[in-house]
Motif scaffolding. Structure first.
Motif, PDB file in Angstrom:
ATOM      1  N   PRO A 109       0.812  -1.226   0.000  1.00  0.00           N
ATOM      2  CA  PRO A 109       0.000   0.000   0.000  1.00  0.00           C
ATOM      3  C   PRO A 109       0.849   1.282   0.000  1.00  0.00           C
ATOM      4  CG  PRO A 109      -0.886  -1.574   1.567  1.00  0.00           C
ATOM      5  CD  PRO A 109       0.436  -2.116   1.110  1.00  0.00           C
ATOM      6  N   ALA A 110       1.987   1.270   0.688  1.00  0.00           N
ATOM      7  CA  ALA A 110       2.860   2.454   0.696  1.00  0.00           C
ATOM      8  C   ALA A 110       3.437   2.704  -0.696  1.00  0.00           C
ATOM      9  CB  ALA A 110       3.978   2.278   1.722  1.00  0.00           C
ATOM     10  N   VAL A 111       3.820   1.633  -1.383  1.00  0.00           N
ATOM     11  CA  VAL A 111       4.349   1.767  -2.744  1.00  0.00           C
ATOM     12  C   VAL A 111       3.264   2.309  -3.671  1.00  0.00           C
ATOM     13  CG1 VAL A 111       5.221   0.474  -4.742  1.00  0.00           C
ATOM     14  CG2 VAL A 111       6.124   0.000  -2.451  1.00  0.00           C
ATOM     15  N   LEU A 112       2.073   1.749  -3.577  1.00  0.00           N
ATOM     16  CA  LEU A 112       0.974   2.199  -4.445  1.00  0.00           C
ATOM     17  C   LEU A 112       0.590   3.641  -4.156  1.00  0.00           C
ATOM     18  CD1 LEU A 112      -1.241  -1.016  -4.468  1.00  0.00           C
ATOM     19  CD2 LEU A 112       0.367  -0.225  -6.235  1.00  0.00           C
ATOM     20  N   ARG A 113       0.590   4.041  -2.874  1.00  0.00           N
ATOM     21  CA  ARG A 113       0.294   5.439  -2.526  1.00  0.00           C
ATOM     22  C   ARG A 113       1.341   6.374  -3.121  1.00  0.00           C
ATOM     23  NH1 ARG A 113      -1.036   3.347   2.463  1.00  0.00           N
ATOM     24  NH2 ARG A 113       1.014   3.852   3.307  1.00  0.00           N
ATOM     25  N   ARG A 114       2.613   5.979  -3.025  1.00  0.00           N
ATOM     26  CA  ARG A 114       3.687   6.835  -3.557  1.00  0.00           C
ATOM     27  C   ARG A 114       3.591   6.939  -5.071  1.00  0.00           C
ATOM     28  NH1 ARG A 114       6.036  11.221  -3.577  1.00  0.00           N
ATOM     29  NH2 ARG A 114       8.287  11.275  -3.649  1.00  0.00           N
ATOM     30  N   GLU A 115       3.315   5.829  -5.728  1.00  0.00           N
ATOM     31  CA  GLU A 115       3.139   5.875  -7.182  1.00  0.00           C
ATOM     32  C   GLU A 115       1.967   6.777  -7.556  1.00  0.00           C
ATOM     33  OE1 GLU A 115       2.844   1.995  -8.910  1.00  0.00           O
ATOM     34  OE2 GLU A 115       4.990   1.622  -8.707  1.00  0.00           O
ATOM     35  N   ALA A 116       0.872   6.663  -6.830  1.00  0.00           N
ATOM     36  CA  ALA A 116      -0.299   7.511  -7.107  1.00  0.00           C
ATOM     37  C   ALA A 116       0.058   8.986  -6.925  1.00  0.00           C
ATOM     38  CB  ALA A 116      -1.468   7.127  -6.206  1.00  0.00           C
ATOM     39  N   ALA A 117       0.830   9.296  -5.885  1.00  0.00           N
ATOM     40  CA  ALA A 117       1.243  10.684  -5.660  1.00  0.00           C
ATOM     41  C   ALA A 117       2.130  11.173  -6.800  1.00  0.00           C
ATOM     42  CB  ALA A 117       1.979  10.809  -4.322  1.00  0.00           C
ATOM     43  N   LEU A 118       2.993  10.317  -7.304  1.00  0.00           N
ATOM     44  CA  LEU A 118       3.868  10.693  -8.413  1.00  0.00           C
ATOM     45  C   LEU A 118       3.063  10.929  -9.693  1.00  0.00           C
ATOM     46  CD1 LEU A 118       6.813   8.206  -7.785  1.00  0.00           C
ATOM     47  CD2 LEU A 118       6.837  10.682  -7.407  1.00  0.00           C
ATOM     48  N   GLU A 119       1.934  10.280  -9.814  1.00  0.00           N
ATOM     49  CA  GLU A 119       1.106  10.378 -11.024  1.00  0.00           C
ATOM     50  C   GLU A 119       0.024  11.448 -10.926  1.00  0.00           C
ATOM     51  OE1 GLU A 119      -0.490   6.486 -11.643  1.00  0.00           O
ATOM     52  OE2 GLU A 119       1.473   5.590 -11.902  1.00  0.00           O
ATOM     53  N   GLU A 120      -0.082  12.142  -9.794  1.00  0.00           N
ATOM     54  CA  GLU A 120      -1.168  13.108  -9.591  1.00  0.00           C
ATOM     55  C   GLU A 120      -1.258  14.166 -10.690  1.00  0.00           C
ATOM     56  OE1 GLU A 120      -0.880  14.831  -5.707  1.00  0.00           O
ATOM     57  OE2 GLU A 120      -1.783  13.087  -4.753  1.00  0.00           O
ATOM     58  N   GLY A 121      -0.154  14.604 -11.231  1.00  0.00           N
ATOM     59  CA  GLY A 121      -0.175  15.666 -12.226  1.00  0.00           C
ATOM     60  C   GLY A 121      -0.444  15.199 -13.643  1.00  0.00           C
ATOM     61  N   LEU A 122      -0.657  13.917 -13.833  1.00  0.00           N
ATOM     62  CA  LEU A 122      -0.891  13.416 -15.182  1.00  0.00           C
ATOM     63  C   LEU A 122      -2.294  13.775 -15.672  1.00  0.00           C
ATOM     64  CD1 LEU A 122       0.636   9.815 -15.015  1.00  0.00           C
ATOM     65  CD2 LEU A 122       1.703  11.919 -15.850  1.00  0.00           C
ATOM     66  N   ALA A 123      -2.372  14.127 -16.927  1.00  0.00           N
ATOM     67  CA  ALA A 123      -3.676  14.382 -17.550  1.00  0.00           C
ATOM     68  C   ALA A 123      -4.372  13.045 -17.799  1.00  0.00           C
ATOM     69  CB  ALA A 123      -3.479  15.135 -18.869  1.00  0.00           C
ATOM     70  N   ALA A 124      -5.687  13.108 -17.966  1.00  0.00           N
ATOM     71  CA  ALA A 124      -6.466  11.898 -18.231  1.00  0.00           C
ATOM     72  C   ALA A 124      -5.868  11.134 -19.408  1.00  0.00           C
ATOM     73  CB  ALA A 124      -7.917  12.273 -18.524  1.00  0.00           C
ATOM     74  N   GLY A 125      -5.687   9.855 -19.234  1.00  0.00           N
ATOM     75  CA  GLY A 125      -5.179   9.004 -20.306  1.00  0.00           C
ATOM     76  C   GLY A 125      -3.670   8.901 -20.394  1.00  0.00           C
ATOM     77  N   GLN A 126      -2.932   9.772 -19.715  1.00  0.00           N
ATOM     78  CA  GLN A 126      -1.470   9.725 -19.833  1.00  0.00           C
ATOM     79  C   GLN A 126      -0.879   8.450 -19.235  1.00  0.00           C
ATOM     80  OE1 GLN A 126      -0.370  13.706 -18.267  1.00  0.00           O
ATOM     81  NE2 GLN A 126       0.815  13.895 -20.154  1.00  0.00           N
ATOM     82  N   ARG A 127      -1.410   7.997 -18.102  1.00  0.00           N
ATOM     83  CA  ARG A 127      -0.900   6.769 -17.484  1.00  0.00           C
ATOM     84  C   ARG A 127      -1.107   5.590 -18.430  1.00  0.00           C
ATOM     85  NH1 ARG A 127      -1.905   2.273 -14.125  1.00  0.00           N
ATOM     86  NH2 ARG A 127      -0.406   2.135 -12.415  1.00  0.00           N
ATOM     87  N   GLU A 128      -2.311   5.478 -18.982  1.00  0.00           N
ATOM     88  CA  GLU A 128      -2.617   4.384 -19.895  1.00  0.00           C
ATOM     89  C   GLU A 128      -1.741   4.459 -21.146  1.00  0.00           C
ATOM     90  OE1 GLU A 128      -4.950   6.280 -18.347  1.00  0.00           O
ATOM     91  OE2 GLU A 128      -5.500   4.713 -16.911  1.00  0.00           O
ATOM     92  N   ALA A 129      -1.513   5.672 -21.642  1.00  0.00           N
ATOM     93  CA  ALA A 129      -0.648   5.844 -22.814  1.00  0.00           C
ATOM     94  C   ALA A 129       0.784   5.426 -22.486  1.00  0.00           C
ATOM     95  CB  ALA A 129      -0.682   7.292 -23.292  1.00  0.00           C
ATOM     96  N   ALA A 130       1.262   5.783 -21.306  1.00  0.00           N
ATOM     97  CA  ALA A 130       2.619   5.394 -20.903  1.00  0.00           C
ATOM     98  C   ALA A 130       2.733   3.881 -20.774  1.00  0.00           C
ATOM     99  CB  ALA A 130       3.000   6.081 -19.593  1.00  0.00           C
ATOM    100  N   LEU A 131       1.735   3.250 -20.158  1.00  0.00           N
ATOM    101  CA  LEU A 131       1.751   1.791 -20.018  1.00  0.00           C
ATOM    102  C   LEU A 131       1.730   1.117 -21.380  1.00  0.00           C
ATOM    103  CD1 LEU A 131      -0.722   1.358 -17.018  1.00  0.00           C
ATOM    104  CD2 LEU A 131       1.765   1.017 -16.996  1.00  0.00           C
ATOM    105  N   SER A 132       0.919   1.647 -22.279  1.00  0.00           N
ATOM    106  CA  SER A 132       0.832   1.095 -23.627  1.00  0.00           C
ATOM    107  C   SER A 132       2.168   1.238 -24.360  1.00  0.00           C
ATOM    108  CB  SER A 132      -0.282   1.807 -24.396  1.00  0.00           C
ATOM    109  OG  SER A 132      -0.374   1.324 -25.699  1.00  0.00           O
ATOM    110  N   TRP A 133       2.799   2.408 -24.229  1.00  0.00           N
ATOM    111  CA  TRP A 133       4.088   2.648 -24.876  1.00  0.00           C
ATOM    112  C   TRP A 133       5.140   1.682 -24.315  1.00  0.00           C
ATOM    113  CZ3 TRP A 133       8.799   4.340 -22.844  1.00  0.00           C
ATOM    114  CH2 TRP A 133       9.778   4.628 -23.802  1.00  0.00           C
ATOM    115  N   MET A 134       5.191   1.533 -22.985  1.00  0.00           N
ATOM    116  CA  MET A 134       6.179   0.633 -22.383  1.00  0.00           C
ATOM    117  C   MET A 134       5.971  -0.809 -22.842  1.00  0.00           C
ATOM    118  SD  MET A 134       6.855   2.087 -18.536  1.00  0.00           S
ATOM    119  CE  MET A 134       5.171   2.495 -18.105  1.00  0.00           C
ATOM    120  N   ALA A 135       4.719  -1.250 -22.918  1.00  0.00           N
ATOM    121  CA  ALA A 135       4.431  -2.608 -23.379  1.00  0.00           C
ATOM    122  C   ALA A 135       4.863  -2.790 -24.833  1.00  0.00           C
ATOM    123  CB  ALA A 135       2.940  -2.911 -23.215  1.00  0.00           C
TER     124      ALA A 135
END
Length: 148
Positions: A109-135
């Motif tokens: 849970p601490a890791v997931l909270r920190r990741e969520a905090a790091l992603e707070e400034g992302l616009a809608a869809g950016q996380r999914e786009a990054a995951l898609s690009w990495m895959a």
């Protein structure tokens, strides 16, 4: 950063991002007495119980020697166990102990909270786009040995 006359060098930017994320996640894991590689090891072995040291090393992107050194510490702390492979006497199978499972579940849970905090400034869809690009890049590399 990473800017060149021909544009950014993406591999450098990805490495820089990984190193800064690793430091942020590492700070969270210190409370649980874990390092990022140890947490990754618990995650991988928990997901694939019985994996070998060689498989683990490939999964976490380390050498077999580095994986063995890390496993020694996890084993000493009672978080991982090694058992002889039933048919290959040169190989050991890795398993997360009850203590290792509890430590992982406590830290997650601490890791997931920190990741969520790091992603707070992302616009809608950016996380999914990054995951898609990495895959896609991972798939383009083929077997892990091809991309390092």
């Amino acid at each position: 950063m990473g800017e060149q006359p021909h544009g950014p060098v993406l591999s450098f930017l990805v490495r820089h991002t990984w190193l800064t994320m690793r430091a942020a996640i590492g700070a969270e894991l210190e409370v649980f007495g874990l390092t990022v590689p140890q947490f990754a090891t618990l995650m991988m072995v928990r997901t694939s119980p019985g994996m070998s040291v060689a498989q683990l090393a490939r999964s976490v992107g380390s050498t077999r020697q580095a994986a063995n050194e890390m496993l020694t510490a996890l084993e000493r702390d009672g978080l991982i166990s090694r058992a002889p492979h039933p048919t290959d006497r040169r190989t050991h199978q890795l398993h997360v102990t009850d203590l290792g499972r509890a430590r992982y579940e406590e830290a997650l849970p601490a890791v997931l909270r920190r990741e969520a905090a790091l992603e707070e400034g992302l616009a809608a869809g950016q996380r999914e786009a990054a995951l898609s690009w990495m895959a896609a890049v991972t798939a383009a590399c083929g077997p892990q040995e091809d991309c390092g």
